[in-house]
Write an enzyme that holds these catalytic residues in place. Structure first.
Site, PDB file in Angstrom:
ATOM      1  N   GLU A  11       0.836  -1.224   0.000  1.00 30.24           N
ATOM      2  CA  GLU A  11       0.000   0.000   0.000  1.00 30.24           C
ATOM      3  C   GLU A  11       0.859   1.258   0.000  1.00 30.24           C
ATOM      4  OE1 GLU A  11      -3.724   0.265   1.955  1.00 30.24           O
ATOM      5  OE2 GLU A  11      -4.048  -1.898   1.901  1.00 30.24           O
ATOM      6  N   GLY A  12       1.910   1.247  -0.794  1.00 38.17           N
ATOM      7  CA  GLY A  12       2.826   2.394  -0.896  1.00 38.17           C
ATOM      8  C   GLY A  12       4.019   2.191   0.009  1.00 38.17           C
TER       9      GLY A  12
END
Lengths: 249, 380
Positions: B363-364
């Site tokens: 998620e990043g």
């Protein structure tokens, strides 16, 4: 039939116990309060009975003797699934006082089954259930570890020395329940937590009662002494320590 | 300012703690070893309302705030991040994405069963050649008038097998670059979808991660979320909220390892006294406590901003980067405090250390979060 479950508001079981300087009062600073674990199991079983009784059990109410700071604990019981709650607005001074106040709630609202945890994890008095049945002139069953309702028949199980006992019980009665009455306490779900705010929490003033108990002082138990390891061959040293140091022989 | 939680928030925190400490703990080591997906726990978490806890009750959700979500995620992640990631993806990517940007028909059809936890969602963004660089989508969703035909491959997809409602990010018009990307709801049983094998991961081993292949998958156009070309914007906005979930997961991993390290330091003796009486250990614990408190405050601040409907993208990037990085540091120190015991599976902290690593990646990555933060700092 309606069930009343008696709920005590007790310090979390991991609480570090402290007293005020005079050692006359428990220091409540920073304490997290919970439903007495035995009462939480009692509530869980009461809800299971209601859900499986095909309408025989119509409502599960919880009752507490406590001041306003006990309401978060009561609302947790509502979140778990109790239909409504009654708080007797008084400091729960001792078992006699609590039993007397709960008895007034039972007499007023008429509950056929009253369930108490076998003891509370703060004072461990194990007295409220028995006293309550006396106040009400209800029959009571102690050390109940199982309860089932089949139609109008109520069957309870008790742990006794060397075995188990199964009893058919007629309502109204007081069940003093212990571990085993439910496997695990029920965890409230999101819907229950939201609905807890909308359920009835009636606050009633206490009935006039004599105060029979006052607390003089509290003391913490002595700290556990360090464990001494002695070689299995050195029986003489063990006897010597038990005799002269521990003074138990 | 008010740092006190509400009664409901405390109740949710306790409920999550009770379930994690009583139930998840029982088989977490076995599931880590075998990679078995925790279907029974996911069903129980759904029944408790955790899988759709942020969704409005009118769509069958729990209607809880994001602060409650942070508290619950921390408690679940202290014990089992494989379950926590199912909760995070379902709540903050899939349910949030459909609730915030979907139309009423999509909410009725897809959001309600997701919020009830009857169906699990997956968010299909990463590709073999497009991870953090989300603009480089190779998966194509060709506009065929009343439907799309999707072809391509998605990688590292959490909930790929257990999930049945996918949100697929795909390129419709390559000439428009990221403005040609769409977000499309795809049901997993649609013909043409196949899964790769279960990924044999370093940590979060019982979460359900696969690659997903699309071969001429026909999806009705009404499944597109938002206007044509909204997909990239949708993904970025949704991931802003997703970061709060993963930041809280990282926080839980750190605080779970910390609690174990504190307990161990009170019990284990070395040189005639408990570890906690050795300053080298006590100082480690102090530093770990400060990092965890900072991470918790960052998570709660981002959650509070989201609940107040204020911009929270930068705050969530800060929370995610910091919590993930300190989770790695704290879990490594927790293993160190445990010594040899920390290196064996029975004591949990080595597993928490392996789980922490993923929070710096998915998620990043932490580096992507720093890009987001530095752009804000520099006013770019």
């Amino acid at each position: 039939m309606k069930i009343l479950v008696c709920i005590s508001n007790v310090p979390d079981t991991t609480t570090k116990i402290k007293f005020n300087n005079e050692k006359t009062e428990f220091d409540k600073t920073g304490v997290q309060w919970i439903i007495n674990p035995w009462d939480e199991l009692a509530l869980t079983r009461a809800l299971e009975l209601k859900e499986t009784s095909n309408g025989v059990i119509t409502a599960v109410t919880v009752a507490t003797v406590g001041l306003i700071d006990s309401e978060p604990t009561i609302r947790k019981a509502l979140a778990i699934g109790a239909d409504n709650a009654v708080r007797v607005n008084a400091n729960p001074k001792d078992a006699y006082y609590v039993a007397g106040q709960i008895a007034e709630v039972v007499k007023k609202d008429g509950y056929e089954i009253v369930i108490c945890g076998i003891e509370s994890s703060d004072y461990n008095g194990s007295a409220v259930g028995g006293m309550l049945s006396e106040f009400l002139e209800y029959s009571s069953v102690s050390s109940v570890s199982g309860m089932n309702i089949d139609g109008g028949n109520i069957v309870v199980n008790r742990e006794i020395d060397g075995g188990k006992e199964t009893l058919a019980v007629k309502a109204p009665f007081v069940a003093v329940v212990q571990k085993g009455i439910a496997i695990n306490p029920r965890i409230p779900n999101m819907r229950g937590i939201m609905m807890a705010k909308t359920k009835s929490l009636a606050v009633v003033e206490p009935a006039a009662m004599d105060e029979l108990t006052s607390y003089e002082t509290y003391e913490l138990p002595a700290a556990k002494a360090a464990c001494k390891m002695i070689s299995a061959e050195n029986v003489k040293e063990l006897i010597d320590l038990l005799h002269n140091e521990a003074k138990v022989i | 300012m008010n740092f006190e939680f509400t009664e409901e928030q405390i109740m949710i925190q306790q409920a999550a703690r009770d379930y994690a400490q009583r139930e998840l703990i029982k088989d977490v080591i076995e599931r880590d070893a075998t990679g078995r997906f925790p279907s029974d726990h996911i069903k129980n978490l759904a029944d408790l309302g955790f899988l759709g806890m942020l969704v409005d009750p009118k769509y069958d959700g729990g209607g809880m705030d994001t602060v409650s979500y942070v508290l619950a995620m921390e408690e679940i992640s202290k014990v089992d991040s494989s379950c926590a990631v199912v909760m995070s993806v379902n709540n903050s990517l899939v349910c949030y994405g459909i609730e915030k940007y979907g139309n009423e028909e999509q909410k009725e059809k897809f959001l309600k069963p997701l919020a009830r936890g009857e169906k699990i969602g997956a968010f299909l963004l990463s590709e073999p050649e497009a991870g953090s660089d989300a603009t480089s989508q190779r998966t194509r969703a060709v506009d065929m008038g009343d439907h799309y035909i999707i072809n391509g491959t998605k990688n590292w997809i959490t909930n790929a097998n257990c999930g049945s409602t996918y949100i697929v990010i795909a390129q419709t018009d390559p000439a428009k670059g990221h403005k040609g990307i769409n977000a499309i709801i795809v049901e997993k049983n649609t013909p043409g979808i196949t899964l790769g094998p279960h990924e044999d991961k370093m940590g979060m081993r019982s979460s359900d991660t696969h690659s997903v292949m699309f071969n001429d998958v026909k999806v009705p156009k009404e499944n597109r979320i938002g206007d044509d070309g909204f997909g990239f914007s949708f993904a970025m906005k949704t991931l802003e909220g997703g970061r709060i979930g993963i930041a809280s997961q990282a926080l839980g991993i750190a605080s779970g390892a910390f609690e174990r390290a504190v307990q161990y330091s009170k019990e284990r003796k070395a040189f005639g006294k408990e570890l906690m009486y050795h300053q080298s250990v006590a100082f480690k614990l102090a530093e770990m406590a400060v990092k965890i408190e900072n991470a918790r405050n960052l998570c709660l601040k981002a959650a509070w901003l989201k609940d107040q409907h204020q911009p929270y993208g930068i705050a969530s990037a800060m929370a995610k980067q910091y919590a993930a990085d300190i989770a790695m540091e704290v879990t490594t120190e927790a293993v160190q405090i445990h010594g040899g015991y920390g290196y064996v599976k029975e004591y949990h902290v080595e597993r928490l250390m392996r789980e922490a690593k993923l929070t710096q990646i998915y998620e990043g990555t932490s580096e992507i979060q720093k890009i987001v933060i530095s752009r804000a700092v520099l006013g770019k």
